[in-house]
Design a protein around this motif. Sequence first.
Motif, PDB file in Angstrom:
ATOM      1  N   TYR A  69      45.054  51.704  39.872  1.00  0.00           N
ATOM      2  CA  TYR A  69      45.514  50.588  40.759  1.00  0.00           C
ATOM      3  C   TYR A  69      46.724  51.279  41.561  1.00  0.00           C
ATOM      4  O   TYR A  69      47.427  52.198  41.070  1.00  0.00           O
ATOM      5  CB  TYR A  69      46.222  49.355  40.124  1.00  0.00           C
ATOM      6  CG  TYR A  69      45.144  48.622  39.313  1.00  0.00           C
ATOM      7  CD1 TYR A  69      44.169  47.847  39.899  1.00  0.00           C
ATOM      8  CD2 TYR A  69      44.809  48.833  37.972  1.00  0.00           C
ATOM      9  CE1 TYR A  69      43.344  46.846  39.104  1.00  0.00           C
ATOM     10  CE2 TYR A  69      43.967  48.230  37.180  1.00  0.00           C
ATOM     11  CZ  TYR A  69      43.058  47.261  37.952  1.00  0.00           C
ATOM     12  OH  TYR A  69      42.149  46.703  37.059  1.00  0.00           O
ATOM     13  N   ASP A  71      50.508  49.705  43.287  1.00  0.00           N
ATOM     14  CA  ASP A  71      51.319  48.451  43.548  1.00  0.00           C
ATOM     15  C   ASP A  71      51.868  48.400  45.019  1.00  0.00           C
ATOM     16  O   ASP A  71      51.909  49.405  45.495  1.00  0.00           O
ATOM     17  CB  ASP A  71      52.249  47.973  42.224  1.00  0.00           C
ATOM     18  CG  ASP A  71      53.562  49.049  42.121  1.00  0.00           C
ATOM     19  OD1 ASP A  71      53.606  49.819  43.067  1.00  0.00           O
ATOM     20  OD2 ASP A  71      54.462  49.031  41.149  1.00  0.00           O
ATOM     21  N   LYS A 102      49.663  44.612  32.185  1.00  0.00           N
ATOM     22  CA  LYS A 102      49.319  44.256  33.622  1.00  0.00           C
ATOM     23  C   LYS A 102      49.680  42.948  33.914  1.00  0.00           C
ATOM     24  O   LYS A 102      50.351  42.364  35.187  1.00  0.00           O
ATOM     25  CB  LYS A 102      47.988  44.431  34.134  1.00  0.00           C
ATOM     26  CG  LYS A 102      47.424  44.438  35.395  1.00  0.00           C
ATOM     27  CD  LYS A 102      46.254  44.903  35.848  1.00  0.00           C
ATOM     28  CE  LYS A 102      45.759  44.619  37.182  1.00  0.00           C
ATOM     29  NZ  LYS A 102      44.777  43.414  37.056  1.00  0.00           N
ATOM     30  N   ARG A 103      49.259  41.819  33.255  1.00  0.00           N
ATOM     31  CA  ARG A 103      49.628  40.543  33.403  1.00  0.00           C
ATOM     32  C   ARG A 103      50.962  40.001  33.393  1.00  0.00           C
ATOM     33  O   ARG A 103      51.532  39.311  34.337  1.00  0.00           O
ATOM     34  CB  ARG A 103      49.020  39.685  32.424  1.00  0.00           C
ATOM     35  CG  ARG A 103      48.897  38.111  32.623  1.00  0.00           C
ATOM     36  CD  ARG A 103      48.113  37.356  31.267  1.00  0.00           C
ATOM     37  NE  ARG A 103      47.066  37.695  31.142  1.00  0.00           N
ATOM     38  CZ  ARG A 103      46.569  38.549  29.801  1.00  0.00           C
ATOM     39  NH1 ARG A 103      47.396  38.492  29.062  1.00  0.00           N
ATOM     40  NH2 ARG A 103      45.338  38.925  29.446  1.00  0.00           N
ATOM     41  N   GLU A 106      52.365  41.378  36.470  1.00  0.00           N
ATOM     42  CA  GLU A 106      52.113  40.632  37.786  1.00  0.00           C
ATOM     43  C   GLU A 106      52.650  39.003  37.766  1.00  0.00           C
ATOM     44  O   GLU A 106      53.226  38.576  38.568  1.00  0.00           O
ATOM     45  CB  GLU A 106      50.463  40.162  37.522  1.00  0.00           C
ATOM     46  CG  GLU A 106      49.711  41.268  37.956  1.00  0.00           C
ATOM     47  CD  GLU A 106      48.341  41.176  37.742  1.00  0.00           C
ATOM     48  OE1 GLU A 106      47.325  41.607  38.675  1.00  0.00           O
ATOM     49  OE2 GLU A 106      47.804  40.397  36.750  1.00  0.00           O
ATOM     50  N   GLU A 107      53.192  38.668  36.330  1.00  0.00           N
ATOM     51  CA  GLU A 107      53.946  37.749  36.351  1.00  0.00           C
ATOM     52  C   GLU A 107      55.281  37.511  36.957  1.00  0.00           C
ATOM     53  O   GLU A 107      55.966  36.806  37.367  1.00  0.00           O
ATOM     54  CB  GLU A 107      54.047  36.994  34.833  1.00  0.00           C
ATOM     55  CG  GLU A 107      52.644  36.412  34.468  1.00  0.00           C
ATOM     56  CD  GLU A 107      52.627  36.141  32.938  1.00  0.00           C
ATOM     57  OE1 GLU A 107      53.595  36.444  32.195  1.00  0.00           O
ATOM     58  OE2 GLU A 107      51.533  35.756  32.455  1.00  0.00           O
ATOM     59  N   ALA A 110      54.636  41.842  40.525  1.00  0.00           N
ATOM     60  CA  ALA A 110      54.123  42.977  40.940  1.00  0.00           C
ATOM     61  C   ALA A 110      52.436  42.596  41.392  1.00  0.00           C
ATOM     62  O   ALA A 110      52.039  41.553  40.776  1.00  0.00           O
ATOM     63  CB  ALA A 110      53.660  43.931  39.708  1.00  0.00           C
ATOM     64  N   ARG A 111      52.175  43.181  42.493  1.00  0.00           N
ATOM     65  CA  ARG A 111      50.648  42.821  42.836  1.00  0.00           C
ATOM     66  C   ARG A 111      49.990  44.247  42.893  1.00  0.00           C
ATOM     67  O   ARG A 111      50.487  45.225  43.573  1.00  0.00           O
ATOM     68  CB  ARG A 111      50.852  42.307  44.359  1.00  0.00           C
ATOM     69  CG  ARG A 111      51.442  41.113  44.377  1.00  0.00           C
ATOM     70  CD  ARG A 111      51.377  40.414  45.968  1.00  0.00           C
ATOM     71  NE  ARG A 111      49.959  40.392  46.211  1.00  0.00           N
ATOM     72  CZ  ARG A 111      49.770  40.176  47.540  1.00  0.00           C
ATOM     73  NH1 ARG A 111      50.555  40.022  48.489  1.00  0.00           N
ATOM     74  NH2 ARG A 111      48.380  40.198  47.767  1.00  0.00           N
ATOM     75  N   PHE A 112      48.809  44.120  42.073  1.00  0.00           N
ATOM     76  CA  PHE A 112      48.130  45.441  42.132  1.00  0.00           C
ATOM     77  C   PHE A 112      46.854  45.315  43.098  1.00  0.00           C
ATOM     78  O   PHE A 112      46.137  44.323  43.176  1.00  0.00           O
ATOM     79  CB  PHE A 112      47.635  45.635  40.382  1.00  0.00           C
ATOM     80  CG  PHE A 112      48.554  45.925  39.704  1.00  0.00           C
ATOM     81  CD1 PHE A 112      49.250  47.370  39.477  1.00  0.00           C
ATOM     82  CD2 PHE A 112      49.424  44.808  38.952  1.00  0.00           C
ATOM     83  CE1 PHE A 112      50.010  47.606  38.342  1.00  0.00           C
ATOM     84  CE2 PHE A 112      50.392  45.081  38.150  1.00  0.00           C
ATOM     85  CZ  PHE A 112      50.609  46.168  37.681  1.00  0.00           C
TER      86      PHE A 112
END
Length: 119
Positions: A69, A71, A102-103, A106-107, A110-112
């Motif tokens: 991934y 970001d 990763k979760r 994202e919380e 961060a956008r993967f």
Amino acid sequence: MSTDPRALQLAEARYRNGYGAWAADAWDNLDAALRQHLIGEAAAWLKAAVAAGLVPPADRPTPEHDAVYVDDEGYLYSEYRTVPESDSVVRLVWAREQAESKRALEEHGARFRLIGWST
């Protein structure tokens, strides 16, 4: 609708890009049929891009492949498989091997984006 989650991302980005800044908040207010049409078009283009080798398939090619991934800041991450299974990713840098959730990233905003698979 496409099962590839990137189709929605592509449709929204194309709509916002093609219709200017005023469209930034308008996606959610679009008629459901039009939104579905745009997602269908995006899915077709995404399928073509996968077939042309421009983007990776959304599904893991083989069990031995790990997702890679990038970001929004350009940092690379790879899946970090654990037992028991987790959603951990490890940032690909020269000397760091500490996995992070990763979760959780994202919380925190961060956008993967899936950019490929490694073996």
